[in-house]
Design an enzyme around this catalytic site. Structure first.
Site, PDB file in Angstrom:
ATOM      1  N   ASP A   1       0.871  -1.168   0.000  1.00 15.74           N
ATOM      2  CA  ASP A   1       0.000   0.000   0.000  1.00 15.74           C
ATOM      3  C   ASP A   1       0.910   1.221   0.000  1.00 15.74           C
ATOM      4  O   ASP A   1       1.625   1.473   0.975  1.00 15.74           O
ATOM      5  CB  ASP A   1      -0.891  -0.010   1.246  1.00 15.74           C
TER       6      ASP A   1
ATOM      7  N   ALA B   1      -8.002   9.620  -6.954  1.00 19.69           N
ATOM      8  CA  ALA B   1      -8.443  10.967  -6.603  1.00 19.69           C
ATOM      9  C   ALA B   1      -9.842  10.860  -6.032  1.00 19.69           C
ATOM     10  O   ALA B   1     -10.615   9.969  -6.419  1.00 19.69           O
ATOM     11  CB  ALA B   1      -8.447  11.892  -7.827  1.00 19.69           C
TER      12      ALA B   1
ATOM     13  N   TYR C   1     -12.000  14.574 -16.050  1.00 19.68           N
ATOM     14  CA  TYR C   1     -10.724  14.005 -15.618  1.00 19.68           C
ATOM     15  C   TYR C   1     -10.074  14.835 -14.512  1.00 19.68           C
ATOM     16  O   TYR C   1      -9.215  14.357 -13.792  1.00 19.68           O
ATOM     17  CB  TYR C   1      -9.790  13.866 -16.815  1.00 19.68           C
TER      18      TYR C   1
ATOM     19  N   LYS D   1      -1.164  13.299 -13.897  1.00 21.30           N
ATOM     20  CA  LYS D   1      -0.508  12.598 -14.991  1.00 21.30           C
ATOM     21  C   LYS D   1       0.565  13.472 -15.646  1.00 21.30           C
ATOM     22  O   LYS D   1       1.602  12.974 -16.097  1.00 21.30           O
ATOM     23  CB  LYS D   1      -1.529  12.141 -16.028  1.00 21.30           C
TER      24      LYS D   1
ATOM     25  N   ALA E   1     -10.945   1.406 -12.743  1.00 25.10           N
ATOM     26  CA  ALA E   1     -10.640   2.811 -12.491  1.00 25.10           C
ATOM     27  C   ALA E   1     -11.400   3.710 -13.459  1.00 25.10           C
ATOM     28  O   ALA E   1     -11.945   4.745 -13.069  1.00 25.10           O
ATOM     29  CB  ALA E   1      -9.138   3.052 -12.611  1.00 25.10           C
TER      30      ALA E   1
END
Length: 259
Positions: A67, A98, A160, A167, A200
């Site tokens: 983790d 997020a 996004y 990113k 995701a």
């Protein structure tokens, strides 16, 4: 299927497998088919249950809890790999997170704690992983570190949100890490797949529309698959990609070149 590259004798760490349809599942399959011995990490016991079919199907013997929000688990994995194999030839970083409100909301409204959490899990975890694997790759005489990015790093993708910033930072980290680790023959690259339905991606509103647009607008009119991503990643971590470093490599049927 005949392997595209040869990874016999190589040991690799694969992160981010969530289920059979994960990007990392395609990567793991390609690497095993090419002859690599892989180590798989999982985030918690709940996720371990979901990836058990992948572990069993690929015959993976080394599976460890990792983790990235708990630094001691990275150290434990590094120690386990060192004791078991004495080296690491490649590692694949495929993780991002997020808060939903920050992902779908305006970037300008992102909360300080939400921004910090997204950057920590999605970007700085890559830096921490690089630090963890560096000595293991030195023992291998060099290695390859891969992270997964997306076009939202350079183009504004609806819904996004803050992940686009994460990113962009991740791709910058790729370049800086490549520059810093190159003298040790450690290569660092980012793979940028086109949109595909993963667990995701299912959290991004309107994602079906992104996939439809990718098919319509890409020069090859096709959606990428985990197998496609796995093939590119296997090449990059192989000796065939020995002088490829610091780049963002698209596997999206050419979608990224279209206006």
């Amino acid at each position: 299927m005949k392997p595209i590259v040869n990874l016999e004798g190589k040991v690799g760490l694969i992160t981010g497998i969530a289920n059979e349809k994960s990007i990392s599942t395609g990567v793991a399959e390609a690497c095993v088919e090419a002859g690599a011995t892989i180590v798989i990490s999982y985030q918690n016991e709940k996720t371990r249950a979901f990836i058990e079919p992948v572990i069993n199907r690929l015959g993976v013997k080394d599976v460890y809890l990792m983790d990235v929000t708990q630094p001691e688990t990275l150290s434990s994995v590094g120690s386990a790999i060192a004791e078991r194999f004495g080296k690491l030839d490649f590692a694949v970083h495929s993780m991002a997170f997020a808060k939903r409100d920050d992902l779908h909301g305006r970037v300008v409204d992102t909360s300080p704690d939400g921004f910090a959490l997204a950057m920590d899990v999605s970007t700085h975890s890559f830096v921490r992983m690089a630090r963890m694997v560096e000595p293991l790759m030195e023992k291998a005489g060099g290695g390859s570190l891969i992270t997964m990015t997306y076009l939202g790093s350079e183009k504004v993708i609806p819904n996004y949100g803050v992940m686009g910033l994460c990113k962009a930072a991740l791709e910058a980290a790729t370049r800086y890490l490549a520059a810093e680790l190159g003298s040790k023959r450690i290569r660092v690259n980012a793979v940028s797949p086109g949109p595909l339905m993963t667990r995701a991606a299912s959290g991004i509103a309107g994602f079906d529309g992104l996939m439809a647009a990718a098919v319509e607008r890409s020069p090859m009119h096709a959606l990428v698959t985990p197998e496609d991503i796995g093939a590119l990643t296997a090449f990059l971590v192989s000796d065939a990609g020995r002088l490829v470093t610091g780049g963002v490599h698209y596997v999206d049927a050419g979608y990224n070149i279209m206006a």
